[in-house]
Design a protein around this motif. Structure first.
Motif, short mmCIF file in Angstrom:
data_model
loop_
_atom_site.label_atom_id
_atom_site.label_comp_id
_atom_site.label_asym_id
_atom_site.label_seq_id
_atom_site.Cartn_x
_atom_site.Cartn_y
_atom_site.Cartn_z
N PHE A 71 6.79 6.47 1.91
CA PHE A 71 5.73 7.21 1.07
C PHE A 71 5.45 8.54 1.40
CE2 PHE A 71 1.48 7.85 -0.62
CZ PHE A 71 1.36 7.00 -1.76
N MET A 148 10.19 4.32 -9.68
CA MET A 148 11.10 4.44 -8.59
C MET A 148 12.71 4.55 -9.05
SD MET A 148 10.78 3.63 -5.34
CE MET A 148 9.24 3.24 -5.09
N SER A 174 10.11 1.20 3.90
CA SER A 174 8.98 1.10 3.02
C SER A 174 9.37 1.46 1.62
CB SER A 174 7.98 2.01 3.56
OG SER A 174 6.66 1.76 3.11
N ASN A 175 8.74 2.47 1.12
CA ASN A 175 9.16 3.28 -0.14
C ASN A 175 10.63 3.36 -0.33
OD1 ASN A 175 8.76 4.95 -2.58
ND2 ASN A 175 9.00 6.43 -1.26
N GLN A 179 13.41 1.92 -2.71
CA GLN A 179 14.36 2.78 -3.52
C GLN A 179 15.73 2.20 -3.19
OE1 GLN A 179 14.20 7.27 -3.00
NE2 GLN A 179 12.26 6.57 -1.63
N ASN A 307 5.68 3.94 -6.99
CA ASN A 307 5.76 2.54 -6.28
C ASN A 307 5.22 1.29 -7.35
OD1 ASN A 307 6.33 2.59 -3.06
ND2 ASN A 307 5.74 4.65 -3.93
#
Lengths: 389, 389
Positions: A71, A148, A174-175, A179, A307
């Motif tokens: 993020f 995303m 995480s993010n 992805q 997200n």
């Protein structure tokens, strides 16, 4: 792709470069993607994102690995961008001879759209702080919503431009894990392996938490509905700092916080003065204020939305991944307070239910969610074995 | 203590009252405690807290049970305060013939100091919204900081006034569980049993989260450093609502949130408009705004501080409880996201380490932390057995 410290001299003298390779400096480059139509149907005049690579693409274009960032991160997952600068966040597992071995793989990492690190000159992104070519002024909230999937599409253009024909793996924390999953759903035939780290489905619970993260920004009067760019205006740094404070605490764990148990800073007396602070509050205040100064509030809002829009083009997680790549290594932290262990278990079961070969690995350490960024070394051998399959 | 629906007529006719007992209405009373010196050394001119009771105190004053309320609650743990009003939050386990049997026990519950429900006429508290007798105006932030121990001390005065000589049990959920533990530390000889529910030690991690909860209030310009009382001023309802939103989500669990998975309200298009909302966000917005209208922002800040000051007069949890009562029933919810399962386990081990007899019970259900308020019925038999020991 590697700009060496003193390459001309070294080559001229025929010096052995072995240990000095650790001093190699990577070049941060910019991908100019031209006009881009978002998945929501809007057009961004000129798509620009920064990226970095390490290793060499083979003639078939099939030995590439894409690393997606978290993020608050950027493309700096590996290597150094200056001789004495810090190493990338996953440098422990990416590099020559490392588990993600740049002697064998061509590793790419890019800044996302709407990246939050706008004031950082090493981050190149397109988002609400970018200049709208139609007006000559920052987009602010007129920037289109991106999802995303838009992150994936912009990176796909980059990979196409580099000649990548197949990804041996897509991975990220995480993010970046989200992805990776979105990539697997969008381009199943393009990808051999997927390694989401400290990530799971974005359910309503997580959509709600993402909303909690961003709420302080909207409360700051300086935010002004997003119109804080330009001379004479102040950025909503107080609101942005409070937003980062939530992320900062959420991404750690109680074991990490124990160092502040019962701590009170010098001169503070929270048992007698309502405005005074405990040690953990002081630490959070300082960390969050520092993070606010190097990030952009509107970009935070757009990153939250991207997200929340994880896999939004599919009716369900199972439907999105039904045709995806077969090999998965799901890495999680049992003390992750953002992506809970229960959610990771559900995702693994769903993936197995769609016929995938799914391995799992768990991260130890006191950092909770952040173990997936800062404590990856212990799963290096698992990653090496996963790539060898 | 019970004001019956139509007592005179019923008694006159000699009617059997059995089933009609369910219609009994409790009286909310006010305890006037006089001048009170806080643990921090300040003086509150006139201490007033509301309370309610059910059952009858025996001649020795030894059959009393004290129920302490959660962060956003009040004394209404059992019974009804009007004929058609709602039952108290633990009514499933408190009442005639119920696990906490008011045919045997005299059950008391009181509003805390700095209770957040200031606009609710059924809540009586002393806090920052109270009139300072010295100035004739609300205290606002001149109200002294109070601690969890001050909650205990104010309730001890109430119990003394009622003739209570010993508590067969002190119990409560969340903030009420913390009060129960603080009671056990402060008055070990006065208490036979302790039943903290969905509660554990307040470590730095929880102090940090409490700070996150309150941060939106301080960001709201209407908060004005606490000086928002009085004509022509607006309460910081936006900030207070965002604060309640965090608490609301934190106190639930992802299983509860599943009903909103992938939901988008009518007319909203979050994939295209940055200001539009997902279903979970809309639900949180509405729930939080409603809660803000019935609560007071400054009181929220003081309640946060009282929680942060849990056991603040002791060097450690173990030291605080070393001499406490011997019998404990620790009730927790494994999916509690506020007081994590790890923290509850640590507390149980610490209590056992100080020689206590500690039983544990776990709450099921999709509500996470709130299972300790709304889903107590399944542990009713455990509570009954605990009281029979």
């Amino acid at each position: 792709m590697i700009r060496r410290g003193w390459p001309a001299l070294a080559l001229a003298l025929g010096l052995w470069m072995g240990p000095a390779m650790a001093q190699d400096v990577l070049e941060k480059r910019v991908f100019e993607g031209g006009a881009y139509q978002t998945r929501g149907g809007a057009t961004i005049g000129n798509l620009r994102i920064g990226y970095q690579t390490m290793g060499r693409l083979n003639a078939e274009g099939t030995n590439a690995i894409l690393i997606c960032h978290f993020f608050s991160g950027n493309s700096h997952a590996f290597g150094r961008l200056s001789a004495n600068g810090p190493a990338g966040y996953w440098d422990a597992i990416i590099g020559p001879g490392k588990p993600i071995d740049t002697d064998r793989y061509f590793v790419v990492s890019a800044d996302t759209l709407v990246n939050v690190n706008v004031p950082d000159s090493a981050t190149v992104t397109t988002g609400p702080a970018s200049i709208n070519p139609d007006t000559g002024r920052p987009y602010a909230l007129t920037f289109p919503v991106v999802s995303m999937r838009d992150f994936v599409e912009s990176q796909k253009r980059l990979l196409d431009s580099l000649g990548v024909k197949r990804l041996a793996m897509v991975a990220g924390p995480s993010n970046g894990g989200l992805q990776s999953i979105e990539w697997a759903a969008a381009y199943p035939g393009f990808i051999e392996r997927v390694m989401p780290v400290i990530a799971a489905d974005i359910d309503a619970w997580m959509q709600g938490w993402l909303d909690v993260w961003e709420a302080p920004i909207r409360l700051d009067p300086n935010w002004a509905e997003g119109n804080y760019y330009g001379q004479g205006r102040e950025a909503p740094l107080r609101g942005l700092a409070e937003a980062w404070k939530i992320v900062t605490l959420h991404a750690r764990d109680r074991l990490w916080a124990k160092q502040y148990d019962r701590g009170v800073p010098e001169g503070q007396d929270p048992a007698r003065r309502i405005g005074d602070r405990f040690a953990i509050e002081r630490w959070l205040d300082d960390a969050a204020a520092a993070r606010a100064r190097t990030s952009d509030a509107n970009s935070f809002l757009y990153m939250v939305r991207a997200n929340q829009l994880f896999l939004n083009e599919y009716p369900s997680f199972a439907a999105a991944l039904s045709g995806g790549p077969a090999r998965w290594l799901v890495v999680s932290a049992p003390t992750d307070r953002v992506f809970l262990a229960e959610g990771v278990r559900e995702m693994v079961e769903t993936l197995k239910g769609t016929g995938k070969q799914v391995e799992t690995a768990e991260l130890a350490g006191p950092l909770g969610h952040l173990n997936g960024v800062a404590a990856m070394a212990p799963v290096g051998d698992r990653i090496r074995a996963f790539l060898a399959q």
